[in-house]
Design a protein around this motif. Structure first.
Motif, PDB file in Angstrom:
ATOM      1  N   LEU A   1     -17.529 -22.064  31.218  1.00 52.40           N
ATOM      2  CA  LEU A   1     -17.244 -22.926  32.687  1.00 52.40           C
ATOM      3  C   LEU A   1     -15.764 -22.584  32.999  1.00 52.40           C
ATOM      4  N   ILE A   2     -14.949 -22.373  32.214  1.00 53.76           N
ATOM      5  CA  ILE A   2     -13.303 -22.123  32.551  1.00 53.76           C
ATOM      6  C   ILE A   2     -13.135 -20.940  33.512  1.00 53.76           C
ATOM      7  N   ALA A   3     -13.946 -19.751  32.778  1.00 53.92           N
ATOM      8  CA  ALA A   3     -13.987 -18.502  33.254  1.00 53.92           C
ATOM      9  C   ALA A   3     -14.617 -18.295  34.784  1.00 53.92           C
TER      10      ALA A   3
ATOM     11  N   LEU B   1     -25.401 -18.392  41.691  1.00 52.86           N
ATOM     12  CA  LEU B   1     -24.263 -19.341  41.956  1.00 52.86           C
ATOM     13  C   LEU B   1     -22.791 -18.924  41.339  1.00 52.86           C
ATOM     14  N   LYS B   2     -21.899 -18.486  42.361  1.00 54.09           N
ATOM     15  CA  LYS B   2     -20.492 -17.743  41.846  1.00 54.09           C
ATOM     16  C   LYS B   2     -19.716 -19.117  41.798  1.00 54.09           C
ATOM     17  N   GLY B   3     -18.881 -19.328  41.005  1.00 47.17           N
ATOM     18  CA  GLY B   3     -17.917 -20.203  40.883  1.00 47.17           C
ATOM     19  C   GLY B   3     -16.564 -20.084  41.235  1.00 47.17           C
ATOM     20  N   GLY B   4     -16.253 -18.621  41.116  1.00 46.77           N
ATOM     21  CA  GLY B   4     -14.811 -18.367  41.573  1.00 46.77           C
ATOM     22  C   GLY B   4     -14.579 -16.870  41.669  1.00 46.77           C
TER      23      GLY B   4
ATOM     24  N   ASN C   1      -9.014 -18.830  52.135  1.00 46.17           N
ATOM     25  CA  ASN C   1      -9.401 -19.984  51.850  1.00 46.17           C
ATOM     26  C   ASN C   1     -10.732 -20.008  51.127  1.00 46.17           C
ATOM     27  N   ASN C   2     -10.703 -19.568  50.043  1.00 42.61           N
ATOM     28  CA  ASN C   2     -12.070 -19.343  49.244  1.00 42.61           C
ATOM     29  C   ASN C   2     -12.650 -20.446  48.509  1.00 42.61           C
ATOM     30  N   TYR C   3     -11.668 -21.078  47.838  1.00 39.72           N
ATOM     31  CA  TYR C   3     -12.015 -21.975  46.652  1.00 39.72           C
ATOM     32  C   TYR C   3     -12.445 -23.175  47.173  1.00 39.72           C
TER      33      TYR C   3
END
Length: 332
Positions: free
Chosen positions: A157-159, A207-210, A260-262
């Protein structure tokens, strides 16, 4: 005859008891160590000693607090919150109020983001990050361990939640370069992230997290990832984005272009862009100086109070010669 018999019998028992071996005593042999009689400092806290100790602490702590506070106040910061909808077209103007000497550190700050959550912290594979031979070691990375039947590198989850906002700066229509080399700990680059480990199957799920990672660059050179993977202990934290190797003068207008993506709306978070200089003590932090001043001021107040009490209503001291260690030094 009858009267002498009991007497003889009693005498026999007494002689037998005296002849029996005595029970061993558990009392240790005498020594200064076991009897706590080794040479030691046993000060008597007289009013003069107490007042002098408090005054000494205040004399040392107050100057340290003032120096620390002035060093913190010399740090120049520009802080902008930008996750709200008030940022038009991804541009923002910042005005420099005081001269900012290079290097100027660019941070992103997140509020209400709990990187210290137990499940979040454990969702990583240190062996996979370090060695290419452990690329399929994803047992501790759930739920981000596999994608399309293949292991994810880096997993966890961190990465997966890697920060993906980007910033660029310009001054007087000239681009300000942001140096992103050396923003992570050298020990992390050398010891925790392998030079032969490359991203594989990363952010390929539905689902992309970042942010995504360049699969041609080893993890030891992906410094944005290395900085993000060092999890923060508190829900409000800053992480280094880069450095501007140029001085900024007062009244300079900096144009910031940002993506502003996150997504911080899902956890009611806040995002801030921070430009900051440093001093010999580090970044801006008034706590250390205030703490020293508080302790020094309290000690000075106590020293002054005890002095007044000692002068107005003195108390006669007892004779120290009556103390046990002075009256009987040997302990016998």
């Amino acid at each position: 005859m009858s009267s002498s018999t009991p007497s003889s019998s009693a005498g026999g028992v007494g002689s037998a008891d005296s002849a029996a071996p005595r029970r061993n005593s558990k009392r240790p042999k005498y020594s200064k160590f076991t009897q706590q009689e080794l040479p030691a400092c046993k000060p008597i806290l007289t009013p003069r000693w107490v007042i002098s100790a408090f005054m000494l602490v205040s004399i040392v702590f107050v100057p340290i607090g003032l120096v620390s506070l002035f060093a913190s106040r010399d740090v120049v910061e520009i802080i902008d919150r930008y996750e709200t909808a008030c940022v038009p077209d991804g541009y923002k103007n910042d005005k420099v109020k005081k001269r900012m000497k290079k290097p100027i550190y660019v941070y992103y700050q997140l509020d209400n983001f709990y990187q210290n959550h137990r499940r979040y912290v454990k969702s990583r594979s240190d062996s996979q990050l370090k060695e290419n031979s452990s690329w399929d070691d994803v047992s501790s990375c759930k739920p981000e361990d596999m994608s399309n039947g293949q292991p994810i590198v880096p997993c966890g989850l961190i990465a997966w939640s890697l920060f993906n906002d980007t910033y660029s700066f310009s001054l007087n229509s000239q681009q300000l370069a942001v140096n992103k080399k050396g923003i992570s700990w050298k020990s992390d680059r050398d010891s925790k992230f392998g030079k032969d480990v490359f991203p594989k199957n990363f952010q390929n799920g539905t689902l992309k997290g970042g942010a995504t990672l360049d699969p041609s660059i080893p993890l030891s050179e992906q410094e944005d990832l290395i900085v993000w993977m060092r999890t923060a202990a508190l829900p409000t934290f800053r992480k280094l984005y880069g450095k501007i190797e140029q001085d900024l003068q007062p009244n300079d207008q900096i144009l910031v272009t940002l993506d502003n993506n996150y997504n911080t709306y899902s956890f009611n978070g806040k995002k801030k862009l921070v430009l900051s200089t440093t001093s010999w003590l580090g970044g801006k932090n008034d706590f250390l100086g205030i703490a020293y001043l508080t302790v020094g001021g309290l000690c000075f107040f106590l020293a002054l109070s005890f002095t007044v009490v000692y002068l107005v209503k003195p108390r006669r001291l007892g004779d120290p010669s009556y103390l046990s260690w002075n009256r009987n030094p040997g302990g016998h």
